[in-house]
Design a protein around this motif. Structure first.
Motif, PDB file in Angstrom:
ATOM      1  N   LYS A   1      -8.256 -11.133  -2.511  1.00  0.00           N
ATOM      2  CA  LYS A   1      -8.883 -11.890  -1.286  1.00  0.00           C
ATOM      3  C   LYS A   1     -10.583 -12.115  -1.567  1.00  0.00           C
ATOM      4  CE  LYS A   1      -5.624  -9.513   2.018  1.00  0.00           C
ATOM      5  NZ  LYS A   1      -5.720  -8.557   3.075  1.00  0.00           N
ATOM      6  N   ALA A   2     -10.909 -11.117  -2.012  1.00  0.00           N
ATOM      7  CA  ALA A   2     -12.417 -11.341  -2.442  1.00  0.00           C
ATOM      8  C   ALA A   2     -12.592 -12.736  -3.378  1.00  0.00           C
ATOM      9  CB  ALA A   2     -13.239 -10.122  -3.106  1.00  0.00           C
TER      10      ALA A   2
ATOM     11  N   ALA B   1     -12.214 -15.838  -0.889  1.00  0.00           N
ATOM     12  CA  ALA B   1     -12.981 -16.011  -0.134  1.00  0.00           C
ATOM     13  C   ALA B   1     -14.210 -16.317  -0.921  1.00  0.00           C
ATOM     14  CB  ALA B   1     -13.157 -14.784   0.620  1.00  0.00           C
ATOM     15  N   SER B   2     -14.702 -16.035  -1.979  1.00  0.00           N
ATOM     16  CA  SER B   2     -15.784 -16.570  -2.741  1.00  0.00           C
ATOM     17  C   SER B   2     -15.674 -17.437  -3.671  1.00  0.00           C
ATOM     18  CB  SER B   2     -16.584 -15.118  -3.416  1.00  0.00           C
ATOM     19  OG  SER B   2     -15.599 -14.539  -4.220  1.00  0.00           O
TER      20      SER B   2
ATOM     21  N   ALA C   1     -15.629 -20.757  -3.420  1.00  0.00           N
ATOM     22  CA  ALA C   1     -16.585 -22.040  -3.396  1.00  0.00           C
ATOM     23  C   ALA C   1     -17.711 -21.766  -3.728  1.00  0.00           C
ATOM     24  CB  ALA C   1     -16.641 -22.406  -1.666  1.00  0.00           C
ATOM     25  N   GLU C   2     -18.419 -20.263  -3.436  1.00  0.00           N
ATOM     26  CA  GLU C   2     -19.838 -19.909  -4.043  1.00  0.00           C
ATOM     27  C   GLU C   2     -19.909 -19.954  -5.436  1.00  0.00           C
ATOM     28  OE1 GLU C   2     -22.071 -20.289  -1.699  1.00  0.00           O
ATOM     29  OE2 GLU C   2     -20.939 -20.073   0.284  1.00  0.00           O
ATOM     30  N   VAL C   3     -18.748 -19.345  -5.847  1.00  0.00           N
ATOM     31  CA  VAL C   3     -18.804 -19.204  -7.314  1.00  0.00           C
ATOM     32  C   VAL C   3     -18.847 -20.524  -8.062  1.00  0.00           C
ATOM     33  CG1 VAL C   3     -17.231 -18.482  -9.632  1.00  0.00           C
ATOM     34  CG2 VAL C   3     -17.395 -16.934  -7.361  1.00  0.00           C
TER      35      VAL C   3
ATOM     36  N   ALA D   1     -19.999 -23.276  -6.725  1.00  0.00           N
ATOM     37  CA  ALA D   1     -21.532 -23.692  -6.721  1.00  0.00           C
ATOM     38  C   ALA D   1     -22.549 -23.146  -7.619  1.00  0.00           C
ATOM     39  CB  ALA D   1     -21.843 -23.632  -5.216  1.00  0.00           C
ATOM     40  N   LEU D   2     -22.314 -21.810  -8.022  1.00  0.00           N
ATOM     41  CA  LEU D   2     -23.274 -21.094  -9.066  1.00  0.00           C
ATOM     42  C   LEU D   2     -22.834 -21.875 -10.274  1.00  0.00           C
ATOM     43  CD1 LEU D   2     -23.101 -17.673  -7.840  1.00  0.00           C
ATOM     44  CD2 LEU D   2     -25.258 -18.960  -8.110  1.00  0.00           C
ATOM     45  N   ARG D   3     -21.794 -21.979 -10.366  1.00  0.00           N
ATOM     46  CA  ARG D   3     -21.328 -22.716 -11.813  1.00  0.00           C
ATOM     47  C   ARG D   3     -21.735 -23.994 -12.245  1.00  0.00           C
ATOM     48  NH1 ARG D   3     -15.396 -20.457 -12.264  1.00  0.00           N
ATOM     49  NH2 ARG D   3     -15.801 -18.211 -12.971  1.00  0.00           N
TER      50      ARG D   3
ATOM     51  N   LEU E   1     -24.599 -24.863 -11.225  1.00  0.00           N
ATOM     52  CA  LEU E   1     -25.985 -24.726 -11.519  1.00  0.00           C
ATOM     53  C   LEU E   1     -26.564 -24.357 -12.885  1.00  0.00           C
ATOM     54  CD1 LEU E   1     -27.106 -23.107  -7.959  1.00  0.00           C
ATOM     55  CD2 LEU E   1     -27.260 -25.496  -8.584  1.00  0.00           C
ATOM     56  N   ARG E   2     -25.331 -24.072 -13.644  1.00  0.00           N
ATOM     57  CA  ARG E   2     -25.621 -23.370 -14.950  1.00  0.00           C
ATOM     58  C   ARG E   2     -25.790 -24.416 -15.931  1.00  0.00           C
ATOM     59  NH1 ARG E   2     -21.251 -18.923 -16.411  1.00  0.00           N
ATOM     60  NH2 ARG E   2     -20.431 -20.728 -17.401  1.00  0.00           N
ATOM     61  N   ALA E   3     -26.798 -23.889 -17.032  1.00  0.00           N
ATOM     62  CA  ALA E   3     -26.965 -24.802 -18.032  1.00  0.00           C
ATOM     63  C   ALA E   3     -25.906 -25.346 -18.579  1.00  0.00           C
ATOM     64  CB  ALA E   3     -27.651 -23.895 -19.049  1.00  0.00           C
TER      65      ALA E   3
ATOM     66  N   ARG F   1     -22.809 -31.059 -14.851  1.00  0.00           N
ATOM     67  CA  ARG F   1     -24.312 -31.425 -14.680  1.00  0.00           C
ATOM     68  C   ARG F   1     -24.611 -32.241 -16.236  1.00  0.00           C
ATOM     69  NH1 ARG F   1     -28.216 -28.340 -11.526  1.00  0.00           N
ATOM     70  NH2 ARG F   1     -29.715 -29.464 -12.730  1.00  0.00           N
TER      71      ARG F   1
END
Lengths: 103, 103
Positions: B80-81, B84-85, B87-89, B91-93, B95-97, B102
């Motif tokens: 569940k965690a 639920a998370s 989309a944020e994971v 989004a963080l990925r 931003l990675r180098a 990117r």
């Protein structure tokens, strides 16, 4: 890439304006705090913390725009994960030896 | 009370029927595996692992009913965690180098 310790460090840097002070607040050595910042800066496409060392007795650090974005994604991630798993956490707590609900 | 390491250990005990073998599978010392089992058994209202040491050359371990319940709550919590998370994971990925998005 970013976990609870690094998120806390970013938050403390934002609040204190200093990597050394942020590290102290979290009970971390100066070296440890700097290493984490360097790791974070290398992980992301651009630095998440910018620092000015020295300069007329003044040094300081701040989150970059990317740092703010990364931190807010991470905090939302934590909040969503906690909310989604709250029922299972509660169920596990009720199975514990010290659960008031079983006493 | 229970985290990823302890959950993996419980699962390995269920699969191998042995605390020693479960520990080996997870690259853990015999002592470490036993200590974790003892901690888990003390944490919950009843033991989560029952073990039979020795006895005509035979020893073994199994999850109790409470152990199965605790493990399944924990695995659901993780699922569940993660859901639920997600989309944020993601989004963080991005931003990675090393994010392909990117490049």
């Amino acid at each position: 890439m970013i976990g609870p310790g690094k998120a806390d460090l970013l938050e403390a840097i934002r609040e204190t304006g200093s990597i050394a002070e942020a590290g102290r607040r979290l009970g971390m050595s100066y070296k440890r705090a700097w290493t984490l910042v360097e790791t974070l800066n290398a992980t992301f496409a651009e630095p998440v913390v910018e620092s000015r060392r020295g300069g007329a007795g003044f040094g300081g650090a701040a989150l970059t725009a990317l740092g703010e974005t990364a931190l807010s994604h991470y905090r939302r991630l934590q909040a969503k994960a906690a909310r989604a798993s709250a029922a299972e956490v509660a169920a596990l707590r009720r199975l514990r030896a010290d659960s008031a609900e079983r006493k």
